[in-house]
Write a protein that holds these residues in place. Structure first.
Motif, PDB file in Angstrom:
ATOM      1  N   TRP A 139     -82.888  20.243  87.334  1.00 54.74           N
ATOM      2  CA  TRP A 139     -83.521  20.321  88.658  1.00 54.74           C
ATOM      3  C   TRP A 139     -85.024  20.452  88.443  1.00 54.74           C
ATOM      4  N   HIS A 163     -89.195  19.987  89.908  1.00 56.03           N
ATOM      5  CA  HIS A 163     -89.975  20.216  91.122  1.00 56.03           C
ATOM      6  C   HIS A 163     -91.296  19.471  91.088  1.00 56.03           C
ATOM      7  N   LEU A 217     -76.416  24.901  85.087  1.00 56.67           N
ATOM      8  CA  LEU A 217     -77.766  24.670  85.611  1.00 56.67           C
ATOM      9  C   LEU A 217     -78.719  24.792  84.424  1.00 56.67           C
ATOM     10  N   SER A 236     -84.877  24.772  97.509  1.00 63.61           N
ATOM     11  CA  SER A 236     -84.243  25.691  96.560  1.00 63.61           C
ATOM     12  C   SER A 236     -83.904  27.007  97.254  1.00 63.61           C
ATOM     13  N   HIS A 251     -84.026  24.692  85.869  1.00 65.28           N
ATOM     14  CA  HIS A 251     -84.545  24.782  87.225  1.00 65.28           C
ATOM     15  C   HIS A 251     -85.864  25.522  87.107  1.00 65.28           C
TER      16      HIS A 251
END
Length: 383
Positions: free
Chosen positions: A58, A60, A90, A68, A93
């Motif tokens: 993930w 950004h 995950l 989020s 992130h």
């Protein structure tokens, strides 16, 4: 949960989850929230995923991290419960991982356990992950992408490296889908040249992956922010193999790559708005705080294709219009420019092209006629 959905859940509960065809599965997703879906099929999901782990990367871009936060605010299941049930790792992130970018004399140092930049590069090399992108991607200045640099690298470059080896790409939020607020008209818009992953506003030809020469299908989950169910259920459908990429995408996505089950082309927020009855009666509020329809306060629900009115937010108990805020159509590809000015009535355009003042007058007239007929009946009965 409504009686109809409860009955549907009971029906689906008797169906072998693993044998559902894609169409039945997508209907189930549309009817259920993430909590109901994951709870109903808990044992089947465990069986389907007991040998498989899905990595999630993930990243950004330019954003407020609101999407989020929206996913983190999912209540039942919360994000951790959903990841556990779907057997998701995950792996990265940016907001949540403990690692930092560590540099010495311009070179990355230490290991992936401590250095987020090294962790990213190792995930790229391993491949076979689902890439989630949150936030807009600047192409400026002059195509360099250097209006957003993270870890000594333009985010445009990071997106390209991450997308190449991804098994699937999911853009979350309006900014990642088509630029959103980062791509709004302004004095610097041409210089920053913000894009979405696969679109720039409504133009697929200007998406950042096209700019990078990368041919990858993208699923768009728009919104400002995106609803947790839209994100978790879409990821669940991909992880469980109920949406096969790219084979099924033409059937399940609309022209802007949105899952039709959550963003139906033939349905708008206005259809199931809790204030819809006031619109039908022509009771239109002109000040914030009243109980009536919010059209004259700039509500864009008649143009917003989403299931907000059915799914609701905050634990399925409320939504923007229910709380007194006009819909701003944040799921549409022109947002925010297509919704501006946000809180001003769209003059001379009503639902399906009907003049809103005419609707009000017809509604009031119909009410008067109905009252008159009722009065005549009462007189005829001698009441």
């Amino acid at each position: 949960m409504s009686t109809g959905i409860k009955n549907l859940v009971r029906t689906l509960d008797s169906v072998d989850f693993l044998k559902m065809d894609r169409r039945t599965f997508m209907k189930a997703l549309g009817a259920m929230g993430a909590a109901t879906f994951l709870g109903t099929y808990k044992s089947e999901i465990v069986s389907a995923l007991e040998l498989a782990e899905t990595k999630l990367l993930w990243i950004h871009g330019s954003e407020c991290t609101g999407c989020s936060e929206s996913v983190l605010n999912a209540g039942n299941p919360d994000l951790v419960q959903a990841l556990e049930k779907l057997n998701v790792n995950l792996a990265y992130h940016e907001t949540l991982c403990a690692q930092q970018g560590i540099w010495n004399d311009g070179k990355l140092v230490n290991t992936a356990e401590l250095n987020s930049e090294i962790l990213q590069e190792e995930i790229y090399k391993e491949g076979n992950y689902i890439l989630v992108v949150e936030g807009g991607i600047p192409n400026g200045p002059d195509g360099s992408g250097r209006y957003l640099v993270i870890g000594n690298k333009p985010f445009k470059q990071t997106l390209g490296e991450a997308a190449k080896n991804a098994a699937a790409v999911v853009a979350v939020g309006a900014c990642a889908c088509w630029g959103g607020i980062t791509n709004a008209e302004s004095d610097v818009a041409k210089d920053t040249d913000y894009r979405g992953v696969a679109f720039s506003k409504t133009e697929a030809s200007k998406g950042m992956l096209k700019e990078l020469g990368i041919d990858k299908p993208v699923i768009n989950i728009p919104g400002c922010p995106a609803h947790p169910d839209w994100v978790l259920l879409t990821l669940g459908a991909v992880i469980l193999g109920k949406i096969k990429i790219p084979d099924d995408l033409s059937a399940v996505l609309d022209e802007y790559n949105r899952p039709k089950v959550f963003f139906p082309p033939d349905h708008v927020v206005h259809d199931n708005c809790p204030r819809r009855g006031y619109y039908d009666r022509g009771e239109l509020d002109e000040e914030i705080g009243g109980p009536g329809c919010l059209w004259k306060l700039g509500c864009k629900a008649p143009y917003a294709h989403a299931d907000c009115g059915i799914r609701r937010w905050n634990g399925s108990v409320s939504m923007c219009t229910q709380a007194g805020g006009p819909c701003i159509a944040c799921v549409e590809p022109g947002f925010p420019d297509s919704s501006r000015p946000l809180y001003v009535e769209r003059e001379d355009v009503g639902v399906a092209g009907t003049n809103i003042d005419t609707v009000a007058k017809v509604a009031v007239g119909a009410a008067a006629v109905a009252a008159g007929v009722h009065a005549v009946r009462r007189m005829g009965k001698g009441e």
